[in-house]
Design an enzyme around this catalytic site. Structure first.
Site, PDB file in Angstrom:
ATOM      1  N   GLU A  10       0.864  -1.116   0.036  1.00  0.00           N
ATOM      2  CA  GLU A  10       0.011   0.095  -0.036  1.00  0.00           C
ATOM      3  C   GLU A  10       1.053   1.202   0.011  1.00  0.00           C
ATOM      4  O   GLU A  10       1.058   1.850  -1.208  1.00  0.00           O
ATOM      5  CB  GLU A  10      -0.898   0.048   1.348  1.00  0.00           C
ATOM      6  CG  GLU A  10      -1.969   1.211   1.256  1.00  0.00           C
ATOM      7  CD  GLU A  10      -2.763   1.211   2.488  1.00  0.00           C
ATOM      8  OE1 GLU A  10      -2.366   0.551   3.534  1.00  0.00           O
ATOM      9  OE2 GLU A  10      -3.754   2.187   2.422  1.00  0.00           O
TER      10      GLU A  10
ATOM     11  N   ASP B  99     -12.269  -0.985   2.080  1.00  0.00           N
ATOM     12  CA  ASP B  99     -11.422  -0.773   3.065  1.00  0.00           C
ATOM     13  C   ASP B  99     -12.120   0.058   4.505  1.00  0.00           C
ATOM     14  O   ASP B  99     -12.384  -0.903   5.279  1.00  0.00           O
ATOM     15  CB  ASP B  99     -10.142   0.418   2.680  1.00  0.00           C
ATOM     16  CG  ASP B  99      -9.027   0.121   3.323  1.00  0.00           C
ATOM     17  OD1 ASP B  99      -9.110  -0.604   4.069  1.00  0.00           O
ATOM     18  OD2 ASP B  99      -8.055   0.833   2.901  1.00  0.00           O
TER      19      ASP B  99
HETATM   20  N1  HPA Z   1      -3.813   0.490   5.732  1.00  0.00           N
HETATM   21  C1  HPA Z   1      -3.407  -0.071   6.845  1.00  0.00           C
HETATM   22  N2  HPA Z   1      -4.031  -0.203   8.104  1.00  0.00           N
HETATM   23  C2  HPA Z   1      -5.319   0.156   7.936  1.00  0.00           C
HETATM   24  C3  HPA Z   1      -5.996   0.441   6.790  1.00  0.00           C
HETATM   25  C4  HPA Z   1      -5.353   0.539   5.722  1.00  0.00           C
HETATM   26  O1  HPA Z   1      -5.675   0.922   4.441  1.00  0.00           O
HETATM   27  N3  HPA Z   1      -7.168   0.642   7.154  1.00  0.00           N
HETATM   28  C5  HPA Z   1      -7.647   0.497   8.635  1.00  0.00           C
HETATM   29  N4  HPA Z   1      -6.344  -0.009   9.027  1.00  0.00           N
HETATM   30 ZN    ZN Z   2      -7.236  -1.922   4.749  1.00  0.00          ZN
END
Ligand code: HPA
Ligand code: ZN
Length: 341
Positions: free
Chosen positions: A208, A286
């Site tokens: 990410e 998400d």
């Molecule tokens: N990334 C990492 N941790 C998280 C996310 C995310 O998109 N959403 C909630 N915790």
């Molecule tokens: Zn997430």
């Protein structure tokens, strides 16, 4: 507590019902809408540092993952009792139904609650109560995925797994979330081995904000069954080839990527290139209360911004069922329902 369907999704369902789909990347704490946050704050006598829902919404402008996480963890202060967790999950399921979600695999962050003195049994008990009624109330099948906070220690993850042992019959998989950079998957090698030995599936957020090397580690060190996000995999040709060859599912979250500035503009999102490369990519929401849309809102947004046609959207929906932790008979039934749409 009743949930308020949004006007836009009510209008959409009056036209054509949304594509049937599975949602595979959804943090239940990220479905806490401002209205419910204030209602729970009042019910539990918790003071929020915002005067009104509008004040709170104004805080939903994020520079990166960490700036979002700061608010996400702060608002969890309103979640205290089993009823709170049941109401939170029930509100999500009601919205998910409107969005065409037929199957939901739901993350939760036990350490974010146990650190505030809320027992893990309260968290799982409340969520399980709502999930047990999901099929009957909303026609949605569900799974629970317990995530470890990667910016906490490996020992804390291990202690959390041991605390969850009495409840493992409620849990399908373990996951890894929170601040990614500086916390590589290999830090959690031991607890993932324990989870696998206990018969659980394994997933992890990787690629990410973190580099492709973290996706490699999630695959080769943790042995994950899916990668959550994984958009940065596109920077590494050999990694893409590996993900394609093994058909490792990627649970991509387009609106999240824009809100957390992983991608500058939705029109620049690599989703079409990921599909073209032959990756088993899915579209998910998400933290929909924070990022401006639930599951079908993400489908609609990528259709509009990226020009994805009906066939591409169907592929994404098909992939969601292919990538789900379902028995083969149920998977086949959902795919048949999609074909008939
Ligand atoms: N990334 C990492 N941790 C998280 C996310 C995310 O998109 N959403 C909630 N915790
Ligand atoms: Zn997430």
């Amino acid at each position: 507590m009743p949930s308020a369907p949004s006007e836009s999704s009510a209008a959409a369902s009056a036209a054509k019902p949304p594509l049937p789909k599975a949602e595979l990347h959804l943090h239940i704490e990220g479905t806490l809408e401002p209205g419910l946050a204030f209602a729970l704050a009042e019910r539990n006598g918790v003071q929020l540092p915002y005067a009104t829902e509008e004040d709170l919404r104004r805080a939903y402008s994020f520079a990166d993952l960490q700036s979002f996480l700061n608010l996400y963890y702060a608002l969890m202060a309103v979640l205290r009792t089993e009823d709170d967790f049941a109401d939170l999950a029930d509100a999500y399921l009601a919205r998910a139904k409107e969005q065409g979600v037929r199957h939901a695999e739901i993350f939760f962050d036990p350490q974010a609650h146990t650190a505030r003195g809320v027992p893990i049994g309260t968290v799982i008990g409340g969520l399980a109560r709502a999930l047990d009624r999901a099929q009957e109330n909303y026609g949605i099948s569900t799974r629970l995925i317990m995530c470890f906070l990667r910016d906490e220690s490996a020992e804390s993850a291990r202690a959390t797994f041991e605390a969850a042992r009495p409840y493992l019959d409620r849990i399908t998989a373990v996951g890894l979330d929170s601040a990614e950079v500086g916390h590589p998957p290999s830090k959690f090698r031991e607890v993932y081995a324990l989870a696998r030995a206990a018969g659980l599936k394994c997933v992890a957020h990787a690629g990410e904000e973190g580099p492709p090397a973290y996706v490699w580690e999630a695959l080769d060190v943790l042995g994950v069954d899916r990668i959550d996000h994984g958009v940065r995999s596109m920077e590494d040709e050999a990694l893409v080839a590996r993900l394609v060859a093994d058909q490792v599912p990627l649970t991509v979250c387009p609106l999240s990527n824009v809100r957390l500035r992983v991608i500058d503009d939705l029109a620049d999102h690599p989703l079409p290139a990921m599909l073209d490369a032959g990756l088993l990519v899915t579209v998910n929401s998400d933290d929909p209360a924070y990022f401006g849309g639930y599951a079908d809102d993400n489908f609609t947004a990528v259709r509009d911004a990226l020009g994805l046609d009906e066939a591409a959207l169907r592929t994404l929906a098909r992939n969601s069922f292919r990538a789900a932790f379902l028995d083969e008979a149920t998977r086949a039934a959902y795919l048949k329902e999609l074909d008939a749409y």
